[in-house]
Design an enzyme around this catalytic site. Structure first.
Site, PDB file in Angstrom:
ATOM      1  N   ASP A 111       0.822  -1.212   0.000  1.00 35.51           N
ATOM      2  CA  ASP A 111       0.000   0.000   0.000  1.00 35.51           C
ATOM      3  C   ASP A 111       0.857   1.264   0.000  1.00 35.51           C
ATOM      4  O   ASP A 111       0.410   2.324   0.418  1.00 35.51           O
ATOM      5  CB  ASP A 111      -0.953  -0.001   1.200  1.00 35.51           C
ATOM      6  CG  ASP A 111      -0.193  -0.042   2.521  1.00 35.51           C
ATOM      7  OD1 ASP A 111       1.036  -0.303   2.497  1.00 35.51           O
ATOM      8  OD2 ASP A 111      -0.822   0.190   3.564  1.00 35.51           O
ATOM      9  N   HIS A 123      22.679   0.404 -20.367  1.00 32.60           N
ATOM     10  CA  HIS A 123      21.817   0.892 -19.285  1.00 32.60           C
ATOM     11  C   HIS A 123      22.114   0.178 -17.972  1.00 32.60           C
ATOM     12  O   HIS A 123      21.213  -0.285 -17.270  1.00 32.60           O
ATOM     13  CB  HIS A 123      20.336   0.765 -19.671  1.00 32.60           C
ATOM     14  CG  HIS A 123      19.913   1.788 -20.670  1.00 32.60           C
ATOM     15  ND1 HIS A 123      18.713   1.750 -21.339  1.00 32.60           N
ATOM     16  CD2 HIS A 123      20.536   2.904 -21.120  1.00 32.60           C
ATOM     17  CE1 HIS A 123      18.627   2.779 -22.158  1.00 32.60           C
ATOM     18  NE2 HIS A 123      19.722   3.498 -22.054  1.00 32.60           N
ATOM     19  N   ASP A 180      26.871   8.356 -15.893  1.00 30.06           N
ATOM     20  CA  ASP A 180      25.822   9.013 -16.689  1.00 30.06           C
ATOM     21  C   ASP A 180      24.749   9.409 -15.693  1.00 30.06           C
ATOM     22  O   ASP A 180      23.971   8.564 -15.237  1.00 30.06           O
ATOM     23  CB  ASP A 180      25.285   8.042 -17.745  1.00 30.06           C
ATOM     24  CG  ASP A 180      24.229   8.679 -18.658  1.00 30.06           C
ATOM     25  OD1 ASP A 180      23.725   9.775 -18.327  1.00 30.06           O
ATOM     26  OD2 ASP A 180      23.894   8.059 -19.693  1.00 30.06           O
ATOM     27  N   ASP A 227      21.362  15.679 -18.547  1.00 28.16           N
ATOM     28  CA  ASP A 227      21.701  14.304 -18.917  1.00 28.16           C
ATOM     29  C   ASP A 227      23.161  14.295 -19.354  1.00 28.16           C
ATOM     30  O   ASP A 227      23.461  14.580 -20.507  1.00 28.16           O
ATOM     31  CB  ASP A 227      20.763  13.853 -20.043  1.00 28.16           C
ATOM     32  CG  ASP A 227      21.049  12.428 -20.508  1.00 28.16           C
ATOM     33  OD1 ASP A 227      21.850  11.732 -19.863  1.00 28.16           O
ATOM     34  OD2 ASP A 227      20.456  12.024 -21.532  1.00 28.16           O
ATOM     35  N   HIS A 286      24.247   3.114 -30.516  1.00 35.85           N
ATOM     36  CA  HIS A 286      23.111   3.990 -30.179  1.00 35.85           C
ATOM     37  C   HIS A 286      23.210   5.296 -30.952  1.00 35.85           C
ATOM     38  O   HIS A 286      24.202   5.556 -31.634  1.00 35.85           O
ATOM     39  CB  HIS A 286      23.023   4.224 -28.662  1.00 35.85           C
ATOM     40  CG  HIS A 286      24.224   4.898 -28.049  1.00 35.85           C
ATOM     41  ND1 HIS A 286      24.493   6.228 -28.224  1.00 35.85           N
ATOM     42  CD2 HIS A 286      25.211   4.405 -27.245  1.00 35.85           C
ATOM     43  CE1 HIS A 286      25.586   6.545 -27.541  1.00 35.85           C
ATOM     44  NE2 HIS A 286      26.054   5.454 -26.955  1.00 35.85           N
ATOM     45  N   HIS A 295      19.350  13.017 -28.527  1.00 30.74           N
ATOM     46  CA  HIS A 295      17.895  12.991 -28.339  1.00 30.74           C
ATOM     47  C   HIS A 295      17.482  14.338 -27.779  1.00 30.74           C
ATOM     48  O   HIS A 295      18.285  15.014 -27.122  1.00 30.74           O
ATOM     49  CB  HIS A 295      17.477  11.835 -27.412  1.00 30.74           C
ATOM     50  CG  HIS A 295      18.162  11.815 -26.074  1.00 30.74           C
ATOM     51  ND1 HIS A 295      17.798  12.648 -25.030  1.00 30.74           N
ATOM     52  CD2 HIS A 295      19.206  11.080 -25.593  1.00 30.74           C
ATOM     53  CE1 HIS A 295      18.567  12.411 -23.980  1.00 30.74           C
ATOM     54  NE2 HIS A 295      19.451  11.474 -24.298  1.00 30.74           N
ATOM     55  N   HIS A 316      14.274  11.903 -22.411  1.00 33.76           N
ATOM     56  CA  HIS A 316      14.147  11.706 -23.868  1.00 33.76           C
ATOM     57  C   HIS A 316      12.910  12.504 -24.235  1.00 33.76           C
ATOM     58  O   HIS A 316      11.783  12.014 -24.167  1.00 33.76           O
ATOM     59  CB  HIS A 316      14.000  10.223 -24.215  1.00 33.76           C
ATOM     60  CG  HIS A 316      15.229   9.437 -23.876  1.00 33.76           C
ATOM     61  ND1 HIS A 316      15.256   8.066 -23.805  1.00 33.76           N
ATOM     62  CD2 HIS A 316      16.495   9.836 -23.583  1.00 33.76           C
ATOM     63  CE1 HIS A 316      16.482   7.655 -23.484  1.00 33.76           C
ATOM     64  NE2 HIS A 316      17.245   8.707 -23.341  1.00 33.76           N
ATOM     65  N   GLU A 324      26.107  12.692 -27.478  1.00 35.00           N
ATOM     66  CA  GLU A 324      26.620  11.649 -26.588  1.00 35.00           C
ATOM     67  C   GLU A 324      27.222  10.444 -27.306  1.00 35.00           C
ATOM     68  O   GLU A 324      26.751   9.318 -27.147  1.00 35.00           O
ATOM     69  CB  GLU A 324      25.515  11.183 -25.647  1.00 35.00           C
ATOM     70  CG  GLU A 324      24.190  10.801 -26.298  1.00 35.00           C
ATOM     71  CD  GLU A 324      23.182  10.261 -25.266  1.00 35.00           C
ATOM     72  OE1 GLU A 324      23.555   9.340 -24.528  1.00 35.00           O
ATOM     73  OE2 GLU A 324      22.053  10.765 -25.215  1.00 35.00           O
ATOM     74  N   TYR A 346      32.039   1.099 -27.076  1.00 35.80           N
ATOM     75  CA  TYR A 346      31.863   0.052 -26.066  1.00 35.80           C
ATOM     76  C   TYR A 346      32.395  -1.244 -26.637  1.00 35.80           C
ATOM     77  O   TYR A 346      31.829  -1.777 -27.598  1.00 35.80           O
ATOM     78  CB  TYR A 346      30.373  -0.080 -25.719  1.00 35.80           C
ATOM     79  CG  TYR A 346      29.691   1.269 -25.541  1.00 35.80           C
ATOM     80  CD1 TYR A 346      29.681   1.915 -24.305  1.00 35.80           C
ATOM     81  CD2 TYR A 346      29.101   1.925 -26.636  1.00 35.80           C
ATOM     82  CE1 TYR A 346      29.098   3.174 -24.154  1.00 35.80           C
ATOM     83  CE2 TYR A 346      28.519   3.168 -26.495  1.00 35.80           C
ATOM     84  CZ  TYR A 346      28.518   3.800 -25.259  1.00 35.80           C
ATOM     85  OH  TYR A 346      27.940   5.040 -25.127  1.00 35.80           O
ATOM     86  N   ARG A 396      31.720   6.927 -22.835  1.00 38.25           N
ATOM     87  CA  ARG A 396      30.734   7.855 -23.424  1.00 38.25           C
ATOM     88  C   ARG A 396      31.008   9.240 -22.856  1.00 38.25           C
ATOM     89  O   ARG A 396      31.399   9.379 -21.703  1.00 38.25           O
ATOM     90  CB  ARG A 396      29.296   7.419 -23.106  1.00 38.25           C
ATOM     91  CG  ARG A 396      28.232   8.383 -23.630  1.00 38.25           C
ATOM     92  CD  ARG A 396      26.804   7.793 -23.678  1.00 38.25           C
ATOM     93  NE  ARG A 396      26.263   7.433 -22.393  1.00 38.25           N
ATOM     94  CZ  ARG A 396      26.162   6.198 -21.922  1.00 38.25           C
ATOM     95  NH1 ARG A 396      26.562   5.175 -22.664  1.00 38.25           N
ATOM     96  NH2 ARG A 396      25.658   5.950 -20.724  1.00 38.25           N
ATOM     97  N   GLU A 403      28.925  12.930 -22.831  1.00 38.74           N
ATOM     98  CA  GLU A 403      27.598  13.464 -23.162  1.00 38.74           C
ATOM     99  C   GLU A 403      27.425  14.866 -22.598  1.00 38.74           C
ATOM    100  O   GLU A 403      27.620  15.090 -21.403  1.00 38.74           O
ATOM    101  CB  GLU A 403      26.513  12.537 -22.572  1.00 38.74           C
ATOM    102  CG  GLU A 403      25.098  13.053 -22.749  1.00 38.74           C
ATOM    103  CD  GLU A 403      24.029  12.049 -22.303  1.00 38.74           C
ATOM    104  OE1 GLU A 403      24.310  11.231 -21.390  1.00 38.74           O
ATOM    105  OE2 GLU A 403      22.916  12.092 -22.853  1.00 38.74           O
TER     106      GLU A 403
HETATM  107  N1  GLY Z   1      20.862   8.574 -19.640  1.00 33.81           N
HETATM  108  C1  GLY Z   1      20.026   8.311 -20.724  1.00 33.81           C
HETATM  109  C2  GLY Z   1      20.598   8.792 -21.983  1.00 33.81           C
HETATM  110  O1  GLY Z   1      21.743   9.195 -22.014  1.00 33.81           O
HETATM  111  O2  GLY Z   1      19.932   8.866 -22.974  1.00 33.81           O
HETATM  112 MN    MN Z   2      22.792  10.033 -20.416  1.00 28.98          MN
HETATM  113 MN    MN Z   3      21.202  10.994 -23.164  1.00 25.30          MN
END
Ligand code: GLY
Ligand code: MN
Ligand code: MN
Length: 419
Positions: free
Chosen positions: A20, A224, A241, A252, A331, A335, A342, A365, A369, A387, A389
């Site tokens: 609950d 992820h 990240d 982000d 990827h 975005h 996103h 970004e 990898y 990465r 970003e």
């Molecule tokens: N952290 C999610 C992305 O970089 O899109």
């Molecule tokens: Mn990110």
């Molecule tokens: Mn991102």
């Protein structure tokens, strides 16, 4: 909105966490954008009529017993006085009110599929009005998705929104510093995550804008990775990240830091390839370019870089043509960014990618990898994940990097985390 139209915009509801107890409430982004009302179970009815626009809110009423448990509710009076509604009603009155609301409208804006009770009621009212057409009423002639309007609005950030995003970026800068200066072999990823969370909240943010990734060594090759439960190891990198959410706006940001406070060997080689590609994409971001252009250039730069350091073999054009690079870069480069990490907004325009315009905010970004068990990669590169970003907003003639204050040149990062 079209003339003589109404829009029904539903707010968020509480989500069960266990038994609950519920997750902390986070308002639906569209509803928040339009109303600034951050309580559950509310609905906005927006009308565009001959007499001008009007805005009604259906909200949970004041309730002394409930407020002892869950705190203040603005109620009907607060909806008018604090949130500027022209009229307000109890949420429980919404379904009943629809009979009348829909009678005089030509166009109905509604998102189907979120609330089956409301969906069914709307269709019932439509049917009833059709049957009763002899008494001079008619159902709405068309039902449209309000997101076709709202998400275009949200894509173009106002100066006030950009200012909030700058502040979110500054909280994120401090959080990364707090985390990166505490990297040490033997510490656990969650200890670093805790440092991020601490700054996000201490600075008044809502918390992380998405599940933070703190990925040591080969964990960084899991895109992820959010378990964040492993110890950091000497002479490895850690990919962080993580970005703050402030007033609903996300930042982000990814940086990849050396646990031993110095970039060395093969990791530095891969790092420099990613950094060069990332910097060029930021330089290219300006009105008239497209995210697809930035992505294509990024792929070019990453492929050339991988060939130079010997991570891939062959010819750049055939690696791009066959998409063989996707083994290490799988990827997208960007975005949209805003109230959703996103964020909403179309990526296409007609048949092609849409041109960048002032006010659009997005990430850049790129990463590489290399799976730990990848037998085609030279051994020294296996298990490296990197990465970088940043968050960019397009200006009238160029772009602003909102997260430029978070170091990413290897010498700058080393100095930052050693100090
Ligand atoms: N952290 C999610 C992305 O970089 O899109
Ligand atoms: Mn990110
Ligand atoms: Mn991102």
């Amino acid at each position: 909105m079209k003339p003589n139209a109404i829009a029904i915009i539903q707010g968020g509801r509480l989500a069960q966490r266990s038994n609950d107890t519920e997750y902390r409430f986070r308002q639906d982004s569209d509803f928040w954008y339009l109303t600034g009302f951050d309580h559950p179970d509310a609905t906005a009815v927006i009308r565009n009529t001959e007499n001008g626009p009007s805005f009604s809110l259906f909200v949970q009423p004041r309730d002394r017993a409930a407020e002892i448990w869950t705190g203040y509710r603005p109620g009907i009076e607060g909806a008018v006085e604090e949130y500027g509604a022209d009229e307000a009603y109890e949420s429980s009155q919404l379904l009943e009110a629809l009979d009348e609301i829909l009678e005089a409208t030509d166009h109905l804006y509604h998102v189907f599929g979120r609330n089956s009770e409301l969906d069914r009621k709307l269709l019932d009212v439509q049917e009833t009005l059709r049957v009763q057409s002899r008494r001079g009423v008619e159902p709405a002639r068309e039902i449209l998705d309000p997101r076709s309007i709202l998400h275009e609005m949200r894509l173009f950030k106002t100066p006030d929104e950009i200012e909030i995003m700058r502040q979110a970026a500054d909280i994120t800068r401090e959080a990364h510093q707090e985390a990166a200066t505490r990297l040490k072999a033997g510490r656990f990823e969650y200890e670093i995550e805790a440092r991020l969370d601490y700054v996000f909240r201490r600075r008044g943010g809502w918390g992380p804008a998405y599940s933070s990734i703190v990925a040591g060594g080969a964990n960084a090759t899991v895109l992820h990775y959010v378990r964040n439960d492993q110890p950091l190891r000497e002479d490895s990198l850690v990919l962080i990240d993580a970005g703050a959410e402030l007033l609903g706006y996300a930042s982000d940001v990814t940086r990849t830091y050396p646990v031993s406070k110095k970039y060395t060997g093969p990791s530095k080689e891969v790092y420099d390839v990613v950094l060069n590609a990332q910097k060029r994409a930021i330089q290219d971001a300006r009105p008239g370019m497209t995210l697809a252009d930035l992505h294509e250039n990024t792929i070019q730069d990453l492929v050339n870089g991988m060939l130079e350091i010997g991570l891939m073999k062959g010819r750049a054009d055939s690696i791009i043509e066959s998409e063989a690079f996707r083994k290490y870069y799988m990827h997208g480069t960007s975005h949209w960014l805003g109230l959703d990490v996103h964020d909403s907004g179309r990526y296409t325009q007609g048949d092609g990618p849409r041109l960048l315009e002032a006010g659009m905010a997005f990430t850049i970004e790129p990463g590489l990898y290399i799976p730990i068990n990848d037998e085609e990669a030279p051994e020294k590169f296996r298990g490296i994940g990197i990465r970088i970003e940043d968050n960019v907003v397009i200006t009238e003639d160029a772009s602003e990097n909102l997260t430029a204050a978070i170091p990413k040149e290897t010498a700058d990062v080393e100095q930052w985390i050693q100090s």
